[in-house]
Write a protein that holds these residues in place. Structure first.
Motif, PDB file in Angstrom:
ATOM      1  N   GLN A 211       0.832  -1.266   0.020  1.00 20.14           N
ATOM      2  CA  GLN A 211       0.084  -0.128  -0.042  1.00 20.14           C
ATOM      3  C   GLN A 211       0.774   1.317  -0.081  1.00 20.14           C
ATOM      4  N   PHE A 212       0.518   2.337  -0.988  1.00 28.47           N
ATOM      5  CA  PHE A 212       1.044   3.492  -0.826  1.00 28.47           C
ATOM      6  C   PHE A 212       0.393   4.895  -0.906  1.00 28.47           C
ATOM      7  N   TYR A 213       0.896   5.832  -0.526  1.00 33.03           N
ATOM      8  CA  TYR A 213      -0.018   6.987  -0.634  1.00 33.03           C
ATOM      9  C   TYR A 213       0.839   8.390  -0.535  1.00 33.03           C
ATOM     10  N   ILE A 214      -0.054   9.475  -1.073  1.00 27.83           N
ATOM     11  CA  ILE A 214       0.942  10.723  -1.071  1.00 27.83           C
ATOM     12  C   ILE A 214       0.907  11.272   0.232  1.00 27.83           C
ATOM     13  N   SER A 215       2.136  11.638   0.583  1.00 32.00           N
ATOM     14  CA  SER A 215       2.219  12.186   1.892  1.00 32.00           C
ATOM     15  C   SER A 215       2.708  13.524   1.846  1.00 32.00           C
ATOM     16  N   GLU A 216       3.061  14.077   0.907  1.00 38.18           N
ATOM     17  CA  GLU A 216       3.467  15.377   0.650  1.00 38.18           C
ATOM     18  C   GLU A 216       3.370  16.135  -0.669  1.00 38.18           C
ATOM     19  N   VAL A 217       2.838  17.304  -0.966  1.00 36.83           N
ATOM     20  CA  VAL A 217       2.729  17.963  -2.261  1.00 36.83           C
ATOM     21  C   VAL A 217       3.245  19.416  -2.074  1.00 36.83           C
ATOM     22  N   MET A 218       4.233  19.667  -2.860  1.00 38.61           N
ATOM     23  CA  MET A 218       4.605  21.077  -2.918  1.00 38.61           C
ATOM     24  C   MET A 218       4.391  21.753  -4.286  1.00 38.61           C
ATOM     25  N   LYS A 219       4.091  22.893  -4.100  1.00 35.14           N
ATOM     26  CA  LYS A 219       3.573  23.554  -5.206  1.00 35.14           C
ATOM     27  C   LYS A 219       4.375  24.810  -5.609  1.00 35.14           C
ATOM     28  N   SER A 220       4.927  25.127  -6.880  1.00 34.12           N
ATOM     29  CA  SER A 220       5.656  26.417  -7.303  1.00 34.12           C
ATOM     30  C   SER A 220       5.548  26.540  -8.535  1.00 34.12           C
ATOM     31  N   ALA A 221       5.446  27.830  -8.977  1.00 35.30           N
ATOM     32  CA  ALA A 221       5.598  28.252 -10.476  1.00 35.30           C
ATOM     33  C   ALA A 221       6.939  28.573 -10.749  1.00 35.30           C
ATOM     34  N   GLU A 222       7.553  28.981  -9.766  1.00 37.73           N
ATOM     35  CA  GLU A 222       9.031  29.343  -9.985  1.00 37.73           C
ATOM     36  C   GLU A 222      10.173  28.426 -10.042  1.00 37.73           C
ATOM     37  N   ILE A 223      10.118  27.276  -9.073  1.00 34.70           N
ATOM     38  CA  ILE A 223      10.917  26.348  -8.886  1.00 34.70           C
ATOM     39  C   ILE A 223      10.816  25.119  -9.789  1.00 34.70           C
ATOM     40  N   LYS A 224      11.860  24.992 -10.589  1.00 31.52           N
ATOM     41  CA  LYS A 224      11.795  23.915 -11.609  1.00 31.52           C
ATOM     42  C   LYS A 224      12.280  22.568 -11.204  1.00 31.52           C
ATOM     43  N   PRO A 225      11.934  21.413 -11.855  1.00 28.90           N
ATOM     44  CA  PRO A 225      12.271  20.336 -11.441  1.00 28.90           C
ATOM     45  C   PRO A 225      13.613  19.741 -10.827  1.00 28.90           C
ATOM     46  N   GLU A 226      14.469  20.506 -11.872  1.00 29.69           N
ATOM     47  CA  GLU A 226      16.089  20.132 -11.641  1.00 29.69           C
ATOM     48  C   GLU A 226      16.499  20.851 -10.416  1.00 29.69           C
ATOM     49  N   GLU A 227      15.735  21.705  -9.594  1.00 28.53           N
ATOM     50  CA  GLU A 227      16.220  22.566  -8.664  1.00 28.53           C
ATOM     51  C   GLU A 227      15.664  21.421  -7.301  1.00 28.53           C
ATOM     52  N   VAL A 228      14.832  20.294  -7.510  1.00 26.99           N
ATOM     53  CA  VAL A 228      14.487  19.721  -6.328  1.00 26.99           C
ATOM     54  C   VAL A 228      15.099  18.627  -6.234  1.00 26.99           C
ATOM     55  N   TYR A 229      15.569  18.203  -5.101  1.00 23.15           N
ATOM     56  CA  TYR A 229      16.339  17.056  -4.597  1.00 23.15           C
ATOM     57  C   TYR A 229      15.815  15.822  -5.161  1.00 23.15           C
ATOM     58  N   GLY A 230      14.536  15.638  -4.914  1.00 19.85           N
ATOM     59  CA  GLY A 230      14.010  14.334  -5.363  1.00 19.85           C
ATOM     60  C   GLY A 230      14.165  14.030  -6.711  1.00 19.85           C
ATOM     61  N   TYR A 231      14.162  15.062  -7.662  1.00 21.98           N
ATOM     62  CA  TYR A 231      14.286  15.104  -9.168  1.00 21.98           C
ATOM     63  C   TYR A 231      15.538  14.651  -9.521  1.00 21.98           C
ATOM     64  N   SER A 232      16.638  15.506  -8.914  1.00 21.12           N
ATOM     65  CA  SER A 232      17.806  15.547  -9.346  1.00 21.12           C
ATOM     66  C   SER A 232      18.453  14.097  -8.797  1.00 21.12           C
ATOM     67  N   ASN A 233      18.001  13.503  -7.953  1.00 21.39           N
ATOM     68  CA  ASN A 233      18.492  12.190  -7.570  1.00 21.39           C
ATOM     69  C   ASN A 233      17.790  11.075  -7.873  1.00 21.39           C
ATOM     70  N   LYS A 234      16.772  11.320  -8.556  1.00 20.90           N
ATOM     71  CA  LYS A 234      15.802  10.443  -9.236  1.00 20.90           C
ATOM     72  C   LYS A 234      15.230   9.378  -8.018  1.00 20.90           C
ATOM     73  N   ARG A 235      14.822   9.786  -7.042  1.00 24.76           N
ATOM     74  CA  ARG A 235      14.382   9.195  -5.884  1.00 24.76           C
ATOM     75  C   ARG A 235      12.972   8.302  -6.389  1.00 24.76           C
ATOM     76  N   GLY A 236      12.795   7.090  -5.681  1.00 27.22           N
ATOM     77  CA  GLY A 236      11.840   6.368  -6.186  1.00 27.22           C
ATOM     78  C   GLY A 236      10.535   6.660  -5.552  1.00 27.22           C
ATOM     79  N   ASP A 237      10.600   7.577  -4.484  1.00 25.63           N
ATOM     80  CA  ASP A 237       9.160   8.060  -4.004  1.00 25.63           C
ATOM     81  C   ASP A 237       8.973   9.366  -4.262  1.00 25.63           C
ATOM     82  N   PHE A 238       9.584   9.853  -5.428  1.00 25.37           N
ATOM     83  CA  PHE A 238       9.228  11.305  -5.883  1.00 25.37           C
ATOM     84  C   PHE A 238       8.689  11.227  -7.317  1.00 25.37           C
TER      85      PHE A 238
END
Length: 275
Positions: A211-238
């Protein structure tokens, strides 16, 4: 020049604007545990199963490794995604779903507020059975959840939280955190596997239910994916979703119409050279 400036101004006015939603997944029930890379992993002497959801629109990527000396099969027709207690096997062509949230938030003035909201989405699915020889693996993405309506979550549900941007100065980002009971999306992955043979009378079927669920949502028009840790590190929970406003056929046609009007007005105004 005057005509060009007017057209450029209209194009800027009608340009599209994108908002990114960055989500983190957690798991509470089941047999898998999250590792240091954000992947959800189950392993015993016979098999290792790894779930990764990294990417755009929540791809459900499943890696199955055969640790045994016997052939291993994953029967996707007898495996399913389960949302709100509704099971849809991985062989179906499409599934639509809706989600609801009810949450309490605390702002910087230490005032509580509550809110309700909802969103929906759809899933595209292939079919098949995976055969995994001994001491080998298979990687499979049986579905991708898409077309999330995160924009239906009320703005007051989010609170500003400090955010460390990759290689940039820290900033604040609209964030909403969830427990399992009020998460906007909860789902289970039910896998049916056979060891030795697909024939239940000859092989050894076994099931993995996670079983899985969304535990956090972050919203931004200024911060691009490459600036987010989960994206740049290709985390499986992101995973992330992008909502674009102001684009599409209507906006383009509106821009063309207004530009045509600008050209007509410009033609009607005498140039300085005419005097």
């Amino acid at each position: 020049m005057k005509k060009l400036l007017m057209i450029l101004g209209v194009l800027m006015l009608f340009s599209s604007c994108s908002t990114y939603y960055y989500s983190t997944l957690s798991s509470s029930e089941g047999v898998a545990e999250k590792d240091d890379f954000g992947d959800f992993v189950y392993e015993n002497d016979s098999v290792k199963v790894v779930y990764s959801f990294f990417g755009y629109n929540l791809p459900i990527h499943i890696t199955v490794i055969n640790n045994s000396d016997q052939p291993l099969y994953v029967d996707w027709q007898r495996s399913a995604l389960i949302i709100d207690d509704v099971a849809t096997n991985y062989k179906q062509n499409k599934l639509t779903f809706d989600g609801n949230i009810s949450a309490n938030t605390l702002n910087y003035n230490r005032n509580f507020s509550s809110t309700d909201g909802s969103f929906n989405g759809s899933i595209s699915l292939p079919d098949g059975v995976s055969f995994i020889p001994p001491k080998s693996r298979t990687d499979h993405t049986p579905m991708t959840l898409g077309d999330f309506s995160f924009d239906r979550i009320p703005k007051k549900s989010f609170t500003k939280v400090k955010f460390a941007r990759e290689n940039l100065a820290p900033s604040k980002i609209n964030t909403m955190r969830f427990a399992e009971f009020n998460s906007p999306l909860k789902f289970r992955s039910y896998l049916t596997l056979y060891s030795g043979s697909l024939d239940p009378e000859k092989g050894k079927p076994f099931v993995l239910d996670q079983q899985f669920y969304i535990s956090e949502v972050m919203k931004s028009a200024e911060i691009k994916p490459e600036e987010v840790y989960g994206y740049s590190n290709k985390r499986g929970d992101f995973f992330y979703y992008k909502k674009t406003k102001g684009s599409g056929f209507g906006a383009v046609m509106g821009t063309i119409a207004v530009c045509a009007a600008c050209i007509a007005i410009d033609a009607a105004i005498p140039n300085a050279e005419d005097y």
